[in-house]
Design a protein around this motif. Structure first.
Motif, mmCIF file in Angstrom:
data_model
loop_
_atom_site.group_PDB
_atom_site.id
_atom_site.type_symbol
_atom_site.label_atom_id
_atom_site.label_comp_id
_atom_site.label_asym_id
_atom_site.label_seq_id
_atom_site.Cartn_x
_atom_site.Cartn_y
_atom_site.Cartn_z
ATOM 1 N N PRO A 34 7.240 25.586 13.414
ATOM 2 C CA PRO A 34 7.135 24.589 12.342
ATOM 3 C C PRO A 34 8.242 24.730 11.305
ATOM 4 C CG PRO A 34 5.485 26.315 12.056
ATOM 5 C CD PRO A 34 6.128 26.548 13.398
ATOM 6 N N GLU A 35 8.776 23.590 10.910
ATOM 7 C CA GLU A 35 9.790 23.529 9.850
ATOM 8 C C GLU A 35 9.336 22.502 8.815
ATOM 9 O OE1 GLU A 35 14.047 24.105 11.831
ATOM 10 O OE2 GLU A 35 12.811 22.670 12.930
ATOM 11 N N TYR A 36 9.866 22.644 7.613
ATOM 12 C CA TYR A 36 9.303 21.889 6.506
ATOM 13 C C TYR A 36 10.314 20.897 5.933
ATOM 14 C CZ TYR A 36 6.354 25.861 7.397
ATOM 15 O OH TYR A 36 5.600 26.799 8.045
ATOM 16 N N ALA A 37 9.866 20.149 4.931
ATOM 17 C CA ALA A 37 10.571 18.982 4.423
ATOM 18 C C ALA A 37 12.064 19.184 4.232
ATOM 19 C CB ALA A 37 9.945 18.536 3.099
ATOM 20 N N PHE A 38 12.845 18.368 4.914
ATOM 21 C CA PHE A 38 14.308 18.333 4.840
ATOM 22 C C PHE A 38 14.957 19.615 5.346
ATOM 23 C CE2 PHE A 38 13.133 15.371 1.263
ATOM 24 C CZ PHE A 38 13.484 14.225 1.943
ATOM 25 N N ALA A 39 14.197 20.468 6.016
ATOM 26 C CA ALA A 39 14.763 21.688 6.605
ATOM 27 C C ALA A 39 14.422 21.779 8.083
ATOM 28 C CB ALA A 39 14.232 22.918 5.864
ATOM 29 N N GLU A 40 14.173 20.640 8.734
ATOM 30 C CA GLU A 40 13.737 20.623 10.135
ATOM 31 C C GLU A 40 14.949 20.609 11.075
ATOM 32 O OE1 GLU A 40 13.529 18.082 8.040
ATOM 33 O OE2 GLU A 40 11.492 17.313 7.799
ATOM 34 N N HIS A 41 15.820 21.594 10.912
ATOM 35 C CA HIS A 41 17.095 21.586 11.640
ATOM 36 C C HIS A 41 16.896 21.762 13.141
ATOM 37 C CE1 HIS A 41 19.444 21.568 7.937
ATOM 38 N NE2 HIS A 41 18.596 22.484 7.459
ATOM 39 N N ARG A 42 16.050 22.701 13.548
ATOM 40 C CA ARG A 42 15.855 22.938 14.984
ATOM 41 C C ARG A 42 15.113 21.768 15.625
ATOM 42 N NH1 ARG A 42 15.002 27.558 12.290
ATOM 43 N NH2 ARG A 42 12.718 27.370 12.321
ATOM 44 N N ALA A 43 14.139 21.209 14.932
ATOM 45 C CA ALA A 43 13.403 20.074 15.466
ATOM 46 C C ALA A 43 14.325 18.871 15.654
ATOM 47 C CB ALA A 43 12.244 19.711 14.541
ATOM 48 N N ALA A 44 15.131 18.587 14.653
ATOM 49 C CA ALA A 44 16.037 17.444 14.741
ATOM 50 C C ALA A 44 17.040 17.628 15.870
ATOM 51 C CB ALA A 44 16.762 17.243 13.415
ATOM 52 N N GLU A 45 17.541 18.853 16.046
ATOM 53 C CA GLU A 45 18.505 19.105 17.114
ATOM 54 C C GLU A 45 17.848 19.006 18.481
ATOM 55 O OE1 GLU A 45 21.892 19.331 18.993
ATOM 56 O OE2 GLU A 45 21.688 19.142 16.806
ATOM 57 N N GLU A 85 8.389 11.597 13.545
ATOM 58 C CA GLU A 85 8.124 12.575 12.489
ATOM 59 C C GLU A 85 8.069 13.966 13.109
ATOM 60 O OE1 GLU A 85 5.299 9.552 9.836
ATOM 61 O OE2 GLU A 85 4.495 11.476 10.522
ATOM 62 N N TYR A 86 8.548 14.981 12.366
ATOM 63 C CA TYR A 86 8.566 16.324 12.941
ATOM 64 C C TYR A 86 8.493 17.428 11.900
ATOM 65 C CZ TYR A 86 13.381 14.577 12.397
ATOM 66 O OH TYR A 86 14.517 13.948 11.935
ATOM 67 N N ASP A 87 8.227 17.077 10.643
ATOM 68 C CA ASP A 87 8.043 18.135 9.647
ATOM 69 C C ASP A 87 6.610 18.662 9.724
ATOM 70 O OD1 ASP A 87 7.164 15.594 8.620
ATOM 71 O OD2 ASP A 87 6.982 16.500 6.640
ATOM 72 N N ALA A 88 6.410 19.871 9.214
ATOM 73 C CA ALA A 88 5.108 20.534 9.251
ATOM 74 C C ALA A 88 4.631 20.809 7.828
ATOM 75 C CB ALA A 88 5.204 21.836 10.042
#
Length: 404
Positions: A34-45, A85-88
């Motif tokens: 899980p990654e959080y608001a505006f720091a979801e670098h691995r999820a986005a990649e 959506e992908y933030d936690a």
């Protein structure tokens, strides 16, 4: 009139089914990391990489957000957007099931690219960070990411099977009171107690709450109340969350908050500052003709969507800002029973359960088929836009919110 051939629906369902294991793997990878608001670098990649490898044209860092992206299949109009959506949630992980939202949108985009190949318009997968409080979609809307789109389609896992989402408008404000410090026994008459003013604001808002319309409320916390017990506080501050059934009602509530704060300041000899501290989430405007089409498609998996239970509110989301610009859907599909709730450890576990896997496949198929209908059925597009414009006419113009 042009309607979607049954063969297209069948091909899309087959494409999603063939990717079911891979989509579930993506959902589990997001769930475990899980990654959080505006720091979801691995999820986005992870997500943008899957789309790029499939041949979609990917643009990263859209709207000035490092973890936002778009992936495009085809160009021009008609066009349909699939928000991912992908933030936690800090401390709870994917307790809102965003891992499933991302994987379902991914699956629908991949299937549409494989079947239609961009020849029938444009499919735009949109990576939307920070739904849990940051408002990534709201930022993208203002940056024009959803311009030239005919519909925005997503689903949300939940504890209900609702064809549409009763999502309210919400925003947060900071209210600070400035007074004058003094010793509470040595020279108390020289002090102006800022904390007393803040406490009085809570009292006034409590009285206001008893006459607010349904779904409207103000919830506040004290964020600064002074520095020592032997000093009259010269500054006190609270943070207030405001919700309302509609964006217009929310703007009116913001005005009431400001009036209350300024009235308290006059009564206590303090000075009040009222400042918006979050992105404003607009209420969700459901496009009924498209939501009903999604419900028809998902029913093939044995999932029956119903209208929301009257009085049930499911929070707020920045998909509301998107729905103010283009026809949009946001149905809820249950991954656990209605006696549970999202934003809990139990829901986080449900987001990686066998039931969640079944819902993921069914939702991805329904999203893909509904998107194909938007692209291929001109009458459906016209009906969706007509409904959207009729809703526009019903929305009363709102003044610029306080502190905006």
């Amino acid at each position: 009139m042009t309607v979607t051939p049954d063969g297209v629906h069948d091909a899309l369902r087959t494409e999603v089914a063939a990717r079911a294991d891979a989509l579930w793997d993506v959902a589990l990878r997001l769930h475990a990391d899980p990654e959080y608001a505006f720091a979801e670098h691995r999820a986005a990649e992870l997500l943008s990489g899957e789309l790029e490898r499939a041949g979609l044209v990917v643009e990263r860092g859209v709207a000035g957000l490092p973890t936002a992206f778009t992936a495009r299949s085809g160009r021009g109009r008609p066009a349909v957007a699939l928000p991912l959506e992908y933030d936690a949630l800090p401390g709870l992980g994917h307790a809102c099931g965003h891992n499933l939202i991302a994987a379902a949108g991914l699956g629908a985009a991949l299937a549409l690219h494989a079947v239609l190949g961009g020849a029938q318009g444009c499919v735009l997968a949109v990576g939307t960070p920070a739904e849990e409080g940051g408002g990534g979609k709201a930022v993208e809307v203002e940056a024009g990411v959803f311009d030239d789109v005919d519909a925005a389609l997503m689903f949300h896992p939940g504890v209900h099977d609702f064809v549409r989402a009763p999502l309210t408008a919400q925003v947060q404000y900071r209210v600070g009171f400035h007074g004058r410090a003094a010793h509470p026994t040595g020279n108390p008459a020289e002090g102006i107690d800022a904390l007393a003013a803040l406490v009085e604001l809570f009292n006034v808002l409590s009285a206001l709450g008893r006459r607010l319309p349904p779904a409207s409320h103000v919830q506040g916390i004290v964020t600064h109340g002074g520095t020592a017990t032997n000093i009259v506080p010269e500054y006190a501050e609270g943070r207030f969350g405001l919700r309302a059934a509609t964006t217009t009602q929310l703007d009116a509530l913001v005005g009431q908050l400001d009036e209350c704060a300024q009235g308290v300041a006059r009564a206590t000899g303090t000075r009040a500052e009222v400042e918006r501290v979050t992105v404003r989430y607009e209420h969700f405007r459901d496009c009924e003709v498209l939501s009903e089409r999604f419900a028809e498609h998902v029913s093939r998996a044995g999932i029956t969507l119903t209208p929301p239970v009257p009085g049930v509110q499911l929070g707020s989301s920045d998909i509301g800002n998107v729905s103010g610009r283009v026809p949009a859907i946001h149905p809820f599909v249950a991954i656990m029973d209605a006696d549970g709730s999202d934003h809990t450890p139990e829901f986080a576990r449900a987001a990686a359960s066998p039931r969640a896997r079944e819902v993921l496949t069914a939702a991805a198929q329904a999203l893909a088929c509904t998107a194909a209908d938007v692209l291929l059925d001109g009458d459906l597009r016209a009906a969706a836009w007509a409904r959207h414009r009729a809703d526009d006419a019903l929305q009363a113009p709102s003044s610029r919110p306080v502190g905006a």
